[in-house]
Enzyme design. Structure first.
Site, PDB file in Angstrom:
ATOM      1  N   ASP A   1      33.851  22.754  11.841  1.00 26.48           N
ATOM      2  CA  ASP A   1      33.201  23.646  13.013  1.00 26.48           C
ATOM      3  C   ASP A   1      31.676  24.309  12.307  1.00 26.48           C
ATOM      4  O   ASP A   1      31.134  24.893  13.293  1.00 26.48           O
ATOM      5  CB  ASP A   1      33.954  24.861  13.450  1.00 26.48           C
TER       6      ASP A   1
ATOM      7  N   CYS B   1      42.536  37.047   9.030  1.00 24.96           N
ATOM      8  CA  CYS B   1      41.622  36.883   7.971  1.00 24.96           C
ATOM      9  C   CYS B   1      40.463  37.686   7.941  1.00 24.96           C
ATOM     10  O   CYS B   1      39.854  38.233   7.190  1.00 24.96           O
ATOM     11  CB  CYS B   1      41.091  35.215   7.712  1.00 24.96           C
TER      12      CYS B   1
ATOM     13  N   CYS C   1      26.515   6.200  12.621  1.00 27.84           N
ATOM     14  CA  CYS C   1      26.798   4.937  13.329  1.00 27.84           C
ATOM     15  C   CYS C   1      27.648   4.024  12.518  1.00 27.84           C
ATOM     16  O   CYS C   1      27.671   4.089  11.295  1.00 27.84           O
ATOM     17  CB  CYS C   1      25.415   4.091  13.292  1.00 27.84           C
TER      18      CYS C   1
ATOM     19  N   GLN D   1      38.866  22.750   5.593  1.00 28.41           N
ATOM     20  CA  GLN D   1      39.426  21.578   6.116  1.00 28.41           C
ATOM     21  C   GLN D   1      38.755  21.706   7.524  1.00 28.41           C
ATOM     22  O   GLN D   1      39.145  20.687   8.410  1.00 28.41           O
ATOM     23  CB  GLN D   1      40.893  21.568   6.325  1.00 28.41           C
TER      24      GLN D   1
ATOM     25  N   HIS E   1      36.700  17.376   5.650  1.00 28.64           N
ATOM     26  CA  HIS E   1      36.935  16.550   6.750  1.00 28.64           C
ATOM     27  C   HIS E   1      35.768  16.294   7.604  1.00 28.64           C
ATOM     28  O   HIS E   1      35.849  15.829   8.577  1.00 28.64           O
ATOM     29  CB  HIS E   1      38.154  16.939   7.865  1.00 28.64           C
TER      30      HIS E   1
ATOM     31  N   ILE F   1      48.739  33.507   8.745  1.00 29.49           N
ATOM     32  CA  ILE F   1      49.787  34.268   9.732  1.00 29.49           C
ATOM     33  C   ILE F   1      50.762  33.160  10.139  1.00 29.49           C
ATOM     34  O   ILE F   1      50.399  31.990  10.351  1.00 29.49           O
ATOM     35  CB  ILE F   1      49.248  34.679  11.066  1.00 29.49           C
ATOM     36  N   GLY F   2      52.042  33.344   9.593  1.00 31.13           N
ATOM     37  CA  GLY F   2      52.942  32.290   9.850  1.00 31.13           C
ATOM     38  C   GLY F   2      53.148  31.527   8.260  1.00 31.13           C
ATOM     39  O   GLY F   2      52.706  31.796   7.461  1.00 31.13           O
TER      40      GLY F   2
HETATM   41 ZN   LIG Z   1      23.590   1.874  13.621  1.00 32.11          ZN
END
Ligand SMILES: [Zn+2]
EC number: 2.3.1.-
Length: 311
Positions: free
Chosen positions: A144, A301, A167, A141, A159, A284-285
């Protein structure tokens, strides 16, 4: 949050001056506290991985906190807990040129640091599992690019990825690094000081700083947008179908660093449950699916995954 960095123009070159005004490293800043590793839990995860022959792993912001990127929802250290800022909304970005200007000004300042962040031992472990044939498919998800930097290839970026720009008019894609050069050419004397970084590379600037920032268009004149799914937008249905198929082909599902609060990831848990796949969660959580998991681990992790033997 006491860490900050400044960015300024100097002799035509952009420089980032990182001034760490805090005593912790970035790991301590963004990773929620967790209990010490439990040897029995490690053995249980090892058994889970050993029994998996077609393992699907789904990752979220929690895997990247150890690389210096905050998540959204963790208590005390997540973006929502530390600030009153909310991520940009898809509809606002499409409708409003000033919103796009603010978005890109912040993104421009955050980019040198965001793009230089590196995978941590958790990303490397999953890449290694793929190389050794343990990992059937990886769904993230995150936007980065840290899985790609670690060498993962059997990967779906649910995502999208901040390292690509498209564009909105003609659909042409360019690397984000190329756009950075265009920003620099258009804003040779612009300077700003950034405070804080968000999971999508966003930083916080004043309105005055934003107003003087010049944003380039595509060659066709269309507005540019990062190739990511903003809040309020939907994931491409073909991509969703593709991941559903991978989940149905898998024999087990491991969630790494996600609270599963966002439906775009949670729906694959529901598919896995329908298929009666065993589900393990490393986060965590609490998560939205703790009651569906046969194994739940509240560990870092990057601390836990490298301990698991994928063979
Ligand atoms: Zn364009």
């Amino acid at each position: 949050m006491n860490c900050r960095w400044t960015l300024r123009a100097a002799k035509g070159r952009w420089m980032v001056n990182i001034s760490q005004q805090c005593s912790h490293g970035s790991i301590g800043l963004f990773v929620p506290p967790s209990p010490p590793l439990d040897p029995e839990k490690i053995r249980e995860l090892q058994r889970f991985i050993t029994l998996s022959k077609r393992l699907l792993v789904m990752t979220g912001a929690g895997i990247s906190t150890e690389s210096g990127i905050p998540d959204y929802r963790s208590e005390k250290v997540g973006l929502y807990a530390r600030t009153d800022r909310k991520p940009i909304q898809h509809g606002d970005f499409l409708r409003s040129a000033p919103v796009r200007q603010r978005y890109w000004a912040r993104n421009f300042v955050g980019w040198p640091r965001f793009s230089s962040l590196q995978p941590n031992p958790a990303h490397w472990a999953l890449s290694n599992w793929e190389r050794l044939g343990k990992l059937y498919w990886l769904v993230t998800q995150n936007v980065d690019a840290l899985h790609t930097k670690a060498g993962s290839q059997r990967l779906t970026e649910l995502h999208g990825c901040m390292h690509r720009v498209l564009c909105l008019n003609c659909g042409e894609q360019i690397p984000r690094g190329v756009l950075q050069e265009r920003f620099e050419a258009l804003n040779p004397t612009w300077s700003a000081e950034a405070h804080g970084l968000a999971p999508d590379g966003d930083v916080f600037l004043t309105e005055e700083q934003v107003r003087s920032f010049r944003v380039p268009s595509c060659r066709c004149g269309g507005p540019l947008k990062p190739d990511v799914v903003f809040f309020g937008d939907t994931v491409n249905p073909d991509k969703v179908d593709f991941v559903h198929r991978r989940v149905k082909e898998a024999d087990s599902l491991l969630v790494v660093g996600s609270s599963l609060q966002v439906y775009s990831g949670y729906r694959f848990i529901l598919t896995a449950r329908e298929k009666k796949l065993p589900i393990a969660i490393l986060n965590i959580g609490p998560t939205r699916s703790d009651d569906l998991a046969c194994l739940k681990l509240d560990s870092r992790c990057g601390e836990l995954l490298p301990l698991i033997d994928p063979c």
